[in-house]
Enzyme design. Sequence first.
Site, short mmCIF file in Angstrom:
data_model
loop_
_atom_site.label_atom_id
_atom_site.label_comp_id
_atom_site.label_asym_id
_atom_site.label_seq_id
_atom_site.Cartn_x
_atom_site.Cartn_y
_atom_site.Cartn_z
N TRP A 99 0.81 -1.22 0.00
CA TRP A 99 0.00 0.00 0.00
C TRP A 99 0.84 1.27 0.00
CZ3 TRP A 99 1.66 2.65 4.11
CH2 TRP A 99 2.13 1.93 5.21
N ASN A 100 2.15 1.15 0.28
CA ASN A 100 2.91 2.41 0.42
C ASN A 100 3.22 3.07 -0.92
OD1 ASN A 100 4.78 0.42 -0.17
ND2 ASN A 100 6.34 1.17 1.23
N LYS A 120 -2.30 -8.95 -7.20
CA LYS A 120 -3.16 -8.76 -6.02
C LYS A 120 -2.64 -7.50 -5.30
CE LYS A 120 -5.32 -9.27 -2.02
NZ LYS A 120 -4.83 -8.01 -1.42
N PRO A 121 -3.35 -6.38 -5.47
CA PRO A 121 -2.89 -5.16 -4.78
C PRO A 121 -3.28 -5.21 -3.30
CG PRO A 121 -4.88 -4.70 -6.05
CD PRO A 121 -4.56 -6.16 -6.28
N GLY A 158 6.57 -6.39 0.47
CA GLY A 158 5.78 -6.23 1.70
C GLY A 158 6.59 -6.66 2.91
N SER A 159 5.88 -7.10 3.93
CA SER A 159 6.57 -7.38 5.20
C SER A 159 7.38 -8.67 5.13
CB SER A 159 5.55 -7.49 6.33
OG SER A 159 4.86 -8.71 6.22
N GLU A 182 10.80 -8.45 -1.98
CA GLU A 182 11.39 -7.19 -1.51
C GLU A 182 10.72 -6.92 -0.17
OE1 GLU A 182 11.33 -3.64 -0.44
OE2 GLU A 182 10.56 -2.98 -2.39
N LEU A 183 11.46 -7.20 0.91
CA LEU A 183 10.85 -7.23 2.24
C LEU A 183 11.32 -6.05 3.08
CD1 LEU A 183 11.25 -11.10 2.70
CD2 LEU A 183 9.36 -9.83 1.68
N CYS A 213 10.20 1.05 2.64
CA CYS A 213 11.07 -0.04 3.11
C CYS A 213 12.51 0.42 3.18
CB CYS A 213 10.98 -1.24 2.18
SG CYS A 213 9.33 -1.90 2.11
N GLU A 246 11.26 -1.84 11.97
CA GLU A 246 10.93 -0.66 11.16
C GLU A 246 9.83 0.13 11.86
OE1 GLU A 246 9.88 -2.96 7.58
OE2 GLU A 246 10.98 -1.42 6.49
N GLU A 294 14.82 -5.97 -8.59
CA GLU A 294 13.88 -5.34 -9.52
C GLU A 294 14.58 -4.14 -10.14
OE1 GLU A 294 9.52 -5.89 -8.32
OE2 GLU A 294 10.47 -5.06 -6.54
C1 SIN Z 1 9.42 0.43 -0.91
O1 SIN Z 1 9.29 1.12 0.08
O2 SIN Z 1 9.08 -0.76 -0.88
C2 SIN Z 1 9.94 0.97 -2.21
C3 SIN Z 1 10.64 2.23 -2.11
C4 SIN Z 1 11.28 2.67 -3.40
O3 SIN Z 1 11.08 2.07 -4.47
O4 SIN Z 1 12.01 3.65 -3.35
#
Ligand code: SIN
Length: 504
Positions: free
Chosen positions: A175-176, A199-200, A255-256, A277-278, A311, A408, A485
């Site tokens: 969601w961020n 799946k958003p 996500g987490s 990507e956690l 993240c 975090e 990515e």
């Molecule tokens: C993220 O917070 O998962 C991505 C942040 C970014 O792409 O800079």
Amino acid sequence: MSRRQFVGLGLRMRTDARSARQQAQAMSLLHEDAYIDGRWFSGAERFEVLDPATGEAVAAVARCTADDTRRAVAAAERALPAWSTLPARERAAALHRLVEAMAANEDELARLLTREQGKPLAEARGELRYGASFLTFFAEEARRLYGETIPSPRAGSRLLVLRQPIGVGAAITPWNFPSAMIARKLGAALAVGCTLVVKPAEATPLSALALADLAEQAGIPAGVFNVVTGDADDAPTIGRVLCEDPRVRALSFTGSTEVGKLLLRQCAATVKRVSLELGGNAPFLVFDDADVEAAVEGCMTAKFRNAGQTCVAANRILVQRGVYEAFVEQLGARIAALRVGPGFDEGVAIGPLIDEAALLKVEEHVADARARGATVRVGGRRHALGRTFFEPTLLEGVSPEMRMTREETFGPVAGVMPFETEAEALRMANDSRAGLAAYFYARDVGRVWRVSEGLEYGMVGVNTGLVSTAEAPFGGVKESGLGREGSHHGVEEWTELKYVCLGM
Ligand code: SIN
């Protein structure tokens, strides 16, 4: 208060809720149905999407079941042969058209994004451009998906390596960054010839659905990009289908760490390619030889982008004794000047947190730090606006055992710790099971090399507070994830190498 209780509150405030919804409904890109096989699908039940700034319901979105998810996978499988064999330049052209459609609709997309996620409108625009940059990058990359020829050890044979799409992919997104995290995965997957089921996050499905609409307008065929929506109760069911269905060959999740580990376990049964990507717990180091003003500027970006909900957010700020006072003084002044408010208000730098649970976590981190001896230099409480707004905060006297150093915080709270030596700074920075991003400010070239190499992180920002760009590999080490990515490495998550031994 949980998000569900929050929904209840939204229902009690029925008049206001209706007006928020009506405002959203006026947007032509607002969709409340899921998007499966090129069709809008209403589902039997709906869940409410809330404006994080007000708690008002903005939309009522379709709840997809396990069967709906399987239908989306089947559609992606049917679409695969035609999409994967389309000449790369045609797939690239479709992605370029999607970028153009996003640019032409930027105002509306940005308003939708701010409405469901809360971030300031200017940041929403920035996110859209950031997401589009991945689509453009991978559209270009599609045409350079080279294989190899290998000198054969035997006469009468030739050895070739083909790079081929892995097949049907699935993406579970957070969601961020409700638009950019989809674009980052979608761009790479579609460019190489995969089809995708997304799946958003339940808090922010609207940007995903708007993207599906624009993808259709851009001529991306039915079944190539599907969006399966559901609320927090549906997420485990949908996630399980995407992980366990043997037709899905790759899963990409942002996500987490907790959910990432669960998905990794679920994907084991079908031996899928998994990229994760956690969570991060980024250290931000300022050495005595740093340009302090530049370090403060970088820290503001690394810490307060998206109200600290990234993240890669600086989560532990370590400052060498010689510049400690100057750095803290300047950082405090900058934090105190941040304007807090709804993302639609002019000049706002810090929007609401995503929900009440997020605010409670931030409050708990501050309370824990204070109970263990930290002192508040700026902020430290819920903002006077109430609800999901927290004051931008600076804490001093933070130490390694505090929750805010171990987990975090995901909020606008900066905690500072002093250090004496480079070795101590590296030890403190690496004292984490996470390893996504790290930042440091220094000018001595020897130190720049030593610290860059010594940090156990997937991404290191040296004299900058922002590392993210489509051209570079984004990802972590240790428990922050698997795979990369962005950049030319990003296509590896969505392709297989095939060795062909040609006898002659
Ligand atoms: C993220 O917070 O998962 C991505 C942040 C970014 O792409 O800079």
